[in-house]
Design a protein around this motif. Sequence first.
Motif, mmCIF file in Angstrom:
data_model
loop_
_atom_site.group_PDB
_atom_site.id
_atom_site.type_symbol
_atom_site.label_atom_id
_atom_site.label_comp_id
_atom_site.label_asym_id
_atom_site.label_seq_id
_atom_site.Cartn_x
_atom_site.Cartn_y
_atom_site.Cartn_z
ATOM 1 N N THR A 148 1.330 -1.549 0.144
ATOM 2 C CA THR A 148 -0.337 -0.043 -0.058
ATOM 3 C C THR A 148 0.567 0.801 0.112
ATOM 4 N N GLN A 149 2.340 1.612 0.864
ATOM 5 C CA GLN A 149 2.883 2.289 0.837
ATOM 6 C C GLN A 149 3.730 2.510 0.112
ATOM 7 N N ALA A 150 4.204 1.575 -1.243
ATOM 8 C CA ALA A 150 4.188 1.830 -1.954
ATOM 9 C C ALA A 150 3.731 2.235 -3.090
ATOM 10 N N LEU A 151 2.339 1.796 -3.328
ATOM 11 C CA LEU A 151 1.208 2.614 -4.394
ATOM 12 C C LEU A 151 1.457 3.459 -4.260
ATOM 13 N N GLU B 284 2.101 9.642 -5.369
ATOM 14 C CA GLU B 284 2.521 10.995 -5.412
ATOM 15 C C GLU B 284 3.737 11.483 -6.002
ATOM 16 N N GLU B 285 3.679 11.018 -7.060
ATOM 17 C CA GLU B 285 4.964 11.198 -8.331
ATOM 18 C C GLU B 285 4.301 11.300 -8.995
ATOM 19 N N HIS B 286 2.865 11.421 -9.901
ATOM 20 C CA HIS B 286 1.771 12.033 -10.238
ATOM 21 C C HIS B 286 0.682 12.534 -9.739
ATOM 22 N N ARG B 287 0.814 12.787 -8.568
ATOM 23 C CA ARG B 287 -0.078 13.936 -7.627
ATOM 24 C C ARG B 287 -0.426 15.257 -8.427
ATOM 25 N N GLU C 242 -12.363 21.772 -5.096
ATOM 26 C CA GLU C 242 -12.653 20.479 -5.999
ATOM 27 C C GLU C 242 -11.831 19.795 -7.169
ATOM 28 N N ALA C 243 -10.478 20.446 -7.374
ATOM 29 C CA ALA C 243 -9.420 20.374 -8.398
ATOM 30 C C ALA C 243 -8.953 18.717 -6.737
ATOM 31 N N GLU C 244 -8.475 19.106 -6.486
ATOM 32 C CA GLU C 244 -7.656 18.233 -4.802
ATOM 33 C C GLU C 244 -9.009 16.943 -4.063
ATOM 34 N N ASP C 245 -10.214 17.712 -4.545
ATOM 35 C CA ASP C 245 -11.679 16.650 -4.077
ATOM 36 C C ASP C 245 -11.212 14.973 -5.144
ATOM 37 N N ALA C 246 -11.449 15.743 -6.868
ATOM 38 C CA ALA C 246 -11.130 14.665 -8.252
ATOM 39 C C ALA C 246 -10.481 13.875 -7.714
ATOM 40 N N VAL C 247 -8.595 14.192 -7.300
ATOM 41 C CA VAL C 247 -7.407 14.052 -7.088
ATOM 42 C C VAL C 247 -8.032 12.928 -6.064
#
Length: 300
Positions: free
Chosen positions: A4-7, A12-15, A31-36
């Motif tokens: 789970t941590q690895a995923l 986070e690399e794509h956030r 809303e952008a943060e909620d979508a992410v």
Amino acid sequence: MDTTQALADRFEEHRGHLRAVAYRMLGSLAEAEDAVQETWLKLSRTDSDAIENLGGWLTTVTGRVCLDLLRSRAARREELIDDRVDAFVPDLELRPLSRLDPEQEVLHADSVGVALLVVLENLEPDERLAFVLHDMFAVPFDDIAPIVDRTSAATRQLASRARRRVRGAEPAAEPDLGRQKQVLDAFLAASRAGDFEALVGVLHPDVTLRVDAGTLMRGLAASKVVQGAKTVAEQALMFSRFAGSARPMLVNGTVGLVNAPEGGPKSVMALTIADGRITGMYILADPERLERLDFDGCTG
């Protein structure tokens, strides 16, 4: 390190990329943060080992989440009589305007202009998705088509239609921050002096002013759209007493103002500038929306 941590680390690399996609889709930082976050939840419930291209998968899932939000938003607007719809002002990304140098310009080169966000708001949800994902983030039409339940050719037509509308409405904004700052300074000087003719001179004849002051203000036409240099100049003079407390800042990567007469921010103004004059003014003065913005370093 557990699975789970690895995923989570991979996500986070794509956030940052996903947040950029969602902001351009929704015009709202919250809303952008909620979508992410919703995208992360969907990933955490999926067999990630079966995903060949995690970045592509996350981008399309974020697009689908945003599309659902846009469709829901459009449905609500059909049911509501609300002047704020016509005076759409997106949430704004704020940064200090401490210096103007090439390094800073490169840092904010990827910022999306407020004028473009306003134009995107007028697109149909499917058009917006096709345009944002393909034209801004180079997602192939074959990957976008399943999101909008269309063929690849039909999706290409969606993007083409959106592209024509964007090109026909978006002003050719001044890219140089130094020249933007000169126009901003002229606007501030005219406002502080109460000089109507100078204000008209710094405004484009077809300038548009959009104001979103929310629903908490009483006794004022809270949200509105005003067009034309003289009409906009008259509105600017009405609030000239606040010009002394206005601080220059970067708003979505271009020059703007934050108004904090008593320490706390009362409004944010974003500008679009072309050919040495202001073509668009966007004022966000809704107290509820201002509370969600990050003013650290912008009002000190």
